[in-house]
Design a protein around this motif. Structure first.
Motif, PDB file in Angstrom:
ATOM      1  N   TRP A 197       0.927  -1.057   0.028  1.00  0.00           N
ATOM      2  CA  TRP A 197       0.190   0.115  -0.044  1.00  0.00           C
ATOM      3  C   TRP A 197       0.839   1.191   0.139  1.00  0.00           C
ATOM      4  O   TRP A 197       2.009   1.200   0.520  1.00  0.00           O
ATOM      5  CB  TRP A 197      -1.019   0.003   1.025  1.00  0.00           C
ATOM      6  CG  TRP A 197      -1.814  -1.186   1.428  1.00  0.00           C
ATOM      7  CD1 TRP A 197      -1.648  -2.223   2.289  1.00  0.00           C
ATOM      8  CD2 TRP A 197      -2.625  -1.756   0.236  1.00  0.00           C
ATOM      9  NE1 TRP A 197      -2.366  -3.258   2.124  1.00  0.00           N
ATOM     10  CE2 TRP A 197      -3.178  -3.084   0.865  1.00  0.00           C
ATOM     11  CE3 TRP A 197      -3.245  -1.276  -0.633  1.00  0.00           C
ATOM     12  CZ2 TRP A 197      -4.223  -3.813   0.492  1.00  0.00           C
ATOM     13  CZ3 TRP A 197      -4.343  -1.835  -1.291  1.00  0.00           C
ATOM     14  CH2 TRP A 197      -4.531  -3.305  -0.733  1.00  0.00           C
ATOM     15  N   SER A 198       0.372   2.256  -0.521  1.00  0.00           N
ATOM     16  CA  SER A 198       0.935   3.746  -0.478  1.00  0.00           C
ATOM     17  C   SER A 198      -0.325   4.658  -0.100  1.00  0.00           C
ATOM     18  O   SER A 198      -1.347   4.357   0.271  1.00  0.00           O
ATOM     19  CB  SER A 198       1.240   3.798  -1.970  1.00  0.00           C
ATOM     20  OG  SER A 198       0.006   4.123  -2.686  1.00  0.00           O
ATOM     21  N   PHE A 199       0.264   5.704   0.001  1.00  0.00           N
ATOM     22  CA  PHE A 199      -0.664   6.815   0.728  1.00  0.00           C
ATOM     23  C   PHE A 199      -1.812   7.007  -0.233  1.00  0.00           C
ATOM     24  O   PHE A 199      -2.835   7.240  -0.205  1.00  0.00           O
ATOM     25  CB  PHE A 199      -0.038   8.336   0.991  1.00  0.00           C
ATOM     26  CG  PHE A 199       0.840   8.338   2.123  1.00  0.00           C
ATOM     27  CD1 PHE A 199       0.177   8.627   3.524  1.00  0.00           C
ATOM     28  CD2 PHE A 199       2.184   8.042   2.028  1.00  0.00           C
ATOM     29  CE1 PHE A 199       0.889   8.416   4.658  1.00  0.00           C
ATOM     30  CE2 PHE A 199       2.949   8.283   3.534  1.00  0.00           C
ATOM     31  CZ  PHE A 199       2.164   8.227   4.660  1.00  0.00           C
TER      32      PHE A 199
ATOM     33  N   MET B 218      -4.169   4.419  -0.391  1.00  0.00           N
ATOM     34  CA  MET B 218      -4.979   4.484   1.037  1.00  0.00           C
ATOM     35  C   MET B 218      -6.097   5.467   0.997  1.00  0.00           C
ATOM     36  O   MET B 218      -6.952   5.240   1.318  1.00  0.00           O
ATOM     37  CB  MET B 218      -3.861   4.623   2.194  1.00  0.00           C
ATOM     38  CG  MET B 218      -3.279   3.420   2.513  1.00  0.00           C
ATOM     39  SD  MET B 218      -4.175   1.563   2.778  1.00  0.00           S
ATOM     40  CE  MET B 218      -5.174   1.959   4.126  1.00  0.00           C
ATOM     41  N   GLU B 219      -5.827   6.570   0.395  1.00  0.00           N
ATOM     42  CA  GLU B 219      -6.651   7.592   0.119  1.00  0.00           C
ATOM     43  C   GLU B 219      -7.901   6.929  -0.698  1.00  0.00           C
ATOM     44  O   GLU B 219      -9.093   7.450  -0.580  1.00  0.00           O
ATOM     45  CB  GLU B 219      -6.024   8.741  -0.457  1.00  0.00           C
ATOM     46  CG  GLU B 219      -5.059   9.470   0.484  1.00  0.00           C
ATOM     47  CD  GLU B 219      -4.687  10.858  -0.104  1.00  0.00           C
ATOM     48  OE1 GLU B 219      -4.797  11.127  -1.368  1.00  0.00           O
ATOM     49  OE2 GLU B 219      -4.081  11.849   0.558  1.00  0.00           O
TER      50      GLU B 219
ATOM     51  N   TRP C 143      -8.810   3.946  -0.836  1.00  0.00           N
ATOM     52  CA  TRP C 143      -9.677   3.021   0.096  1.00  0.00           C
ATOM     53  C   TRP C 143     -10.462   3.962   1.071  1.00  0.00           C
ATOM     54  O   TRP C 143     -11.711   3.523   1.644  1.00  0.00           O
ATOM     55  CB  TRP C 143      -8.700   2.188   1.066  1.00  0.00           C
ATOM     56  CG  TRP C 143      -8.347   1.107   0.531  1.00  0.00           C
ATOM     57  CD1 TRP C 143      -7.121   0.757  -0.037  1.00  0.00           C
ATOM     58  CD2 TRP C 143      -8.939  -0.004  -0.184  1.00  0.00           C
ATOM     59  NE1 TRP C 143      -6.788  -0.428  -0.668  1.00  0.00           N
ATOM     60  CE2 TRP C 143      -7.864  -0.988  -0.784  1.00  0.00           C
ATOM     61  CE3 TRP C 143     -10.188  -0.431  -0.164  1.00  0.00           C
ATOM     62  CZ2 TRP C 143      -8.472  -2.108  -1.273  1.00  0.00           C
ATOM     63  CZ3 TRP C 143     -10.559  -1.670  -0.731  1.00  0.00           C
ATOM     64  CH2 TRP C 143      -9.801  -2.473  -1.447  1.00  0.00           C
ATOM     65  N   GLN C 144     -10.126   5.262   1.273  1.00  0.00           N
ATOM     66  CA  GLN C 144     -10.857   6.063   2.398  1.00  0.00           C
ATOM     67  C   GLN C 144     -11.766   6.981   1.571  1.00  0.00           C
ATOM     68  O   GLN C 144     -12.552   7.863   2.232  1.00  0.00           O
ATOM     69  CB  GLN C 144     -10.108   7.027   3.123  1.00  0.00           C
ATOM     70  CG  GLN C 144      -8.958   6.128   3.977  1.00  0.00           C
ATOM     71  CD  GLN C 144      -7.999   7.162   4.778  1.00  0.00           C
ATOM     72  OE1 GLN C 144      -8.302   7.867   5.344  1.00  0.00           O
ATOM     73  NE2 GLN C 144      -6.649   6.760   4.521  1.00  0.00           N
ATOM     74  N   LEU C 145     -12.071   6.625   0.392  1.00  0.00           N
ATOM     75  CA  LEU C 145     -12.941   7.063  -0.532  1.00  0.00           C
ATOM     76  C   LEU C 145     -12.855   8.809  -0.607  1.00  0.00           C
ATOM     77  O   LEU C 145     -13.716   9.515  -0.965  1.00  0.00           O
ATOM     78  CB  LEU C 145     -14.593   6.956   0.020  1.00  0.00           C
ATOM     79  CG  LEU C 145     -14.866   5.697   0.551  1.00  0.00           C
ATOM     80  CD1 LEU C 145     -16.388   5.678   1.054  1.00  0.00           C
ATOM     81  CD2 LEU C 145     -14.837   4.674  -0.539  1.00  0.00           C
ATOM     82  N   LEU C 146     -11.613   9.252  -0.321  1.00  0.00           N
ATOM     83  CA  LEU C 146     -11.316  10.435  -0.358  1.00  0.00           C
ATOM     84  C   LEU C 146     -11.618  11.365  -1.853  1.00  0.00           C
ATOM     85  O   LEU C 146     -12.091  12.388  -1.695  1.00  0.00           O
ATOM     86  CB  LEU C 146      -9.825  10.981   0.078  1.00  0.00           C
ATOM     87  CG  LEU C 146      -9.744  10.542   1.554  1.00  0.00           C
ATOM     88  CD1 LEU C 146      -8.170  10.912   1.895  1.00  0.00           C
ATOM     89  CD2 LEU C 146     -10.534  11.310   2.155  1.00  0.00           C
TER      90      LEU C 146
ATOM     91  N   GLU D  42     -13.750  10.376  -4.085  1.00  0.00           N
ATOM     92  CA  GLU D  42     -14.997  10.330  -4.336  1.00  0.00           C
ATOM     93  C   GLU D  42     -15.948  11.480  -3.413  1.00  0.00           C
ATOM     94  O   GLU D  42     -16.618  12.180  -3.998  1.00  0.00           O
ATOM     95  CB  GLU D  42     -15.797   9.241  -3.854  1.00  0.00           C
ATOM     96  CG  GLU D  42     -15.551   8.159  -4.598  1.00  0.00           C
ATOM     97  CD  GLU D  42     -16.003   6.687  -3.917  1.00  0.00           C
ATOM     98  OE1 GLU D  42     -17.224   6.657  -3.650  1.00  0.00           O
ATOM     99  OE2 GLU D  42     -15.659   5.756  -4.250  1.00  0.00           O
ATOM    100  N   MET D  43     -15.275  11.787  -2.356  1.00  0.00           N
ATOM    101  CA  MET D  43     -15.896  12.647  -1.391  1.00  0.00           C
ATOM    102  C   MET D  43     -15.712  14.130  -1.627  1.00  0.00           C
ATOM    103  O   MET D  43     -16.442  15.028  -1.625  1.00  0.00           O
ATOM    104  CB  MET D  43     -15.617  12.330   0.268  1.00  0.00           C
ATOM    105  CG  MET D  43     -16.415  10.933   0.424  1.00  0.00           C
ATOM    106  SD  MET D  43     -16.400  11.199   2.381  1.00  0.00           S
ATOM    107  CE  MET D  43     -14.668  11.495   2.785  1.00  0.00           C
ATOM    108  N   LYS D  44     -14.344  14.459  -1.975  1.00  0.00           N
ATOM    109  CA  LYS D  44     -14.114  15.877  -1.755  1.00  0.00           C
ATOM    110  C   LYS D  44     -13.522  16.583  -3.147  1.00  0.00           C
ATOM    111  O   LYS D  44     -13.341  17.607  -3.339  1.00  0.00           O
ATOM    112  CB  LYS D  44     -12.919  16.111  -0.672  1.00  0.00           C
ATOM    113  CG  LYS D  44     -13.400  15.953   0.767  1.00  0.00           C
ATOM    114  CD  LYS D  44     -14.489  16.884   1.070  1.00  0.00           C
ATOM    115  CE  LYS D  44     -14.938  16.515   2.516  1.00  0.00           C
ATOM    116  NZ  LYS D  44     -16.437  17.331   2.686  1.00  0.00           N
TER     117      LYS D  44
ATOM    118  N   MET E  75      -6.752  19.651   1.829  1.00  0.00           N
ATOM    119  CA  MET E  75      -6.685  18.912   2.990  1.00  0.00           C
ATOM    120  C   MET E  75      -5.274  18.240   3.093  1.00  0.00           C
ATOM    121  O   MET E  75      -4.963  18.307   4.328  1.00  0.00           O
ATOM    122  CB  MET E  75      -7.734  17.896   2.578  1.00  0.00           C
ATOM    123  CG  MET E  75      -9.121  18.289   3.040  1.00  0.00           C
ATOM    124  SD  MET E  75     -10.144  16.916   3.143  1.00  0.00           S
ATOM    125  CE  MET E  75      -9.982  16.050   1.643  1.00  0.00           C
TER     126      MET E  75
END
Lengths: 92, 539
Positions: free
Chosen positions: A41-43, A46-47, A49-52, A54-56, A63
């Motif tokens: 995994w990388s940053f 992982m972003e 996976w955190q749905l970032l 999609e959300m922002k 951020m």
């Protein structure tokens, strides 16, 4: 409990001993295990996976700047002793 | 332990550590656990989520908890979809917004500014503010948080006994109230027989039905008629008594009434034998179980004097309870005078050595299944009594002494007792030995201690009747105290030891009131009024 992040835990341990729960559920981020190159995994992934994204959308860049300002201290703590593991040892 | 966005991997050392320390990592995985006899399924959804696993987990039966680090995973991937079958979802990640105004977080890492709903309970979804501060900035309006969750039995977790109709006798007693709550927790339908509007259970909101009839020791005939009428109505699946007199009535009619309902009482021959304290002492002495030396077959004063018992001795009725009819006798001369003065029939009395009162009074409380196996046992010590010279315990605390469990387990086995049984003992301070005094063939008055310390006797009663096996509950919390506050006040007023007693009268650590709760204060006030009326009547 959540988000222990391998931080010092003396007061937390005392509180848990006082409450004497029948079970302890740890809902993530107990340990600090996120160095790049130590897993697949990388940053960036992982972003995702955190749905970032999609959300922002366009807010993600801003951020990241803010996130650097509030960087975690947990990694610094890990250099001397893995307090996350010590905590798990003490509550088990 | 579930997996968050800071846990990208675990090393081989970590994995060994988890195994060595009995830590279960739920990385898109679920397990079934049993806590206090309740089966729960817990499945952890990782940041690197696996929706295939989630779908399978969602289809499993039973009560399901979902630790899910990211609140937005629940919001965007699960909520209001067919996979949303979970009873409880536990998230974190937001750290409460670091600086928080109400429920709005000023800044949530990787989420954004002024984020709403960053902490709290939103239906079945709990978002935890986290237990640490990981940033350079202090938390403002946002303390670190450890969430204590009380999972109650009435959430439908144990539906095996749902709808069973339970008739609980003796609504005056505090143990009836505790059992009512416990049976409700199992989904049962509880009905309580009360005698007065100020009975503990009549004033409570917990019984589903309350019957105002006759249930008191002053009118045994009327009590018997009401019990027979209710049981013979055939409306109840299980009937449980909480006083000696109700247990006696049920036991004496057991053959006749068993066709209508399950009666939680021993058969008449076993019951009558064990109710006689002389028989209990006889069984103890014949089986080398410690008890005060007892002359259990004396018919006259001469029989007592002919024995080798040393004075002081006590005389107390072989049947009955409390301090009624209790005499402490210091010399042979006093014995004859006492028997003559009170016109005592010695053959109806227990004659035994006097145990100095310096030792603790303790009670071991067991549940014995129909096979004769002891499935639970907890012990408590009583520190204060009212009336002061030999009444009931007003401050009781759970303790752990293996020797007490061993003695009581052997005794109930020798006597062939079943169901809820209490064995009263006194610890002889001269040799630190617990000595048996009597047995109680019904749930004890301080039943709340058992439920608080983790032993659910109501569940065991139902399992003994309807399930294949009774869940063993041998572990319990010690140091839990239950206090009868109104009576403890009376003790404080009357006792010369009010400032010397241990534990201190003012010590309230780990102490719960026997009757009071904010959610159901009626019983406490009803008992207060009941006691006040009794006081006025007696004056």
């Amino acid at each position: 409990m959540t988000d222990m992040h391998s931080m010092p835990y003396d007061d937390l341990l005392m509180l848990l001993q006082k409450q004497g729960p029948d079970a302890i559920l740890l809902s993530g981020d107990t340990l600090e295990r996120h160095e790049e190159g130590k897993s697949e995994w990388s940053f960036l992934s992982m972003e995702q996976w955190q749905l970032l994204p999609e959300m922002k959308g366009s807010m993600v860049s801003l951020m990241r700047v803010l996130d650097r300002l509030v960087e975690h201290k947990g990694i610094e703590a890990e250099e001397e002793e893995d307090l996350g593991l010590a905590f798990l040892r003490d509550i088990s | 332990m579930s997996v968050g966005n800071h846990e990208w991997y675990f090393t081989a050392e970590d994995e060994r550590f988890f195994v060595d320390h009995n830590i279960t990592v739920l990385d898109n995985a679920d397990v079934q656990v049993t806590i206090k006899g309740k089966k729960l399924r817990i499945g952890g959804l990782s940041t690197r989520y696996d929706l295939d696993w989630l779908e399978k987990y969602a289809q499993k039966e039973g009560t399901k908890i979902l630790p899910c680090h990211h609140p937005e995973h629940y919001k965007y991937k699960i909520k209001d979809r067919k996979t949303d079958t979970f009873d409880l979802v536990l998230s974190g990640h937001y750290h409460g917004g670091q600086w928080r105004i109400g429920n709005v977080g000023v800044y949530v890492p990787r989420i954004g500014l002024m984020t709403p709903k960053v902490k709290g309970k939103f239906g079945k979804h709990i978002i935890n503010a986290g237990v640490s501060n990981t940033t350079r900035f202090p938390r403002l309006g946002n303390p670190r948080e450890l969430v204590m969750i009380k999972i109650r039995g009435d959430t439908g977790m144990d539906s095996r006994f749902a709808g069973k109709k339970i008739l609980l006798l003796d609504g005056l007693t505090s143990q009836c109230l505790e059992y009512t709550k416990a049976f409700n927790g199992l989904g049962c339908d509880s009905t309580v027989l009360c005698d007065d509007r100020f009975d503990t259970c009549y004033a409570s909101r917990h019984p589903k039905r309350k019957i105002l009839g006759v249930s008191n020791v002053r009118d045994l005939k009327g009590t018997e008629e009401w019990i027979l009428k209710l049981v013979k109505s055939g409306e109840y699946d299980v009937v449980i008594p909480f006083t000696e007199y109700s247990a006696t009535i049920l036991s004496h009619h057991k053959k006749e009434l068993s066709t209508y309902a399950h009666l939680i009482v021993n058969d008449q021959d076993v019951f009558d034998y064990a109710q006689d304290k002389n028989n209990v002492m006889k069984v103890c002495m014949e089986n080398d179980l410690p008890c005060p030396m007892t002359i259990y077959d004396a018919k006259s004063v001469d029989d007592i004097l002919a024995s080798n018992i040393k004075f002081p001795i006590i005389l107390k009725p072989s049947h009955g309870f409390g301090s009624h009819g209790f005499h402490k006798i210091g010399t042979k001369e006093e014995l004859a005078a006492c028997v003559e003065k009170f016109d005592i029939d010695v053959s109806e009395m227990v004659v035994q050595e006097y145990i100095p009162q310096e030792g603790l009074n303790v009670a071991d409380n067991l549940f014995v299944d129909k096979e004769g196996n002891t499935k639970s046992a907890f012990t408590y010590a009583s520190y204060r009594f009212y009336p002061i010279d030999g009444g009931s315990g007003v401050l009781n605390e759970t303790i752990d002494r293996k020797d007490i469990h061993d003695i009581s387990t052997q005794l109930v086995k020798k006597m062939g007792l079943h169901g809820p049984v209490g064995v009263d003992m006194i610890i002889d301070a001269r040799d630190d030995t617990p000595k048996v005094l009597e047995v109680n063939l019904r749930p004890i008055a301080c039943a709340k201690l058992g439920f608080l310390s983790g032993i659910n006797t109501a569940q065991q009663i139902m399992e003994d009747l309807y399930a294949d096996e009774v869940t063993p509950m041998q572990q319990y919390k010690t140091g839990i105290r239950v206090r009868r506050s109104q009576i403890d006040w009376m003790w404080f007023i009357k006792s010369p030891n009010r400032f010397k007693t241990k534990p201190s009268w003012f010590d309230r650590r780990n102490t719960v009131d026997q009757l009071f709760s904010w959610s159901d204060p009626g019983p406490w006030f009803a008992f207060f009024i009941y006691g006040f009326r009794k006081f006025i009547r007696e004056r």
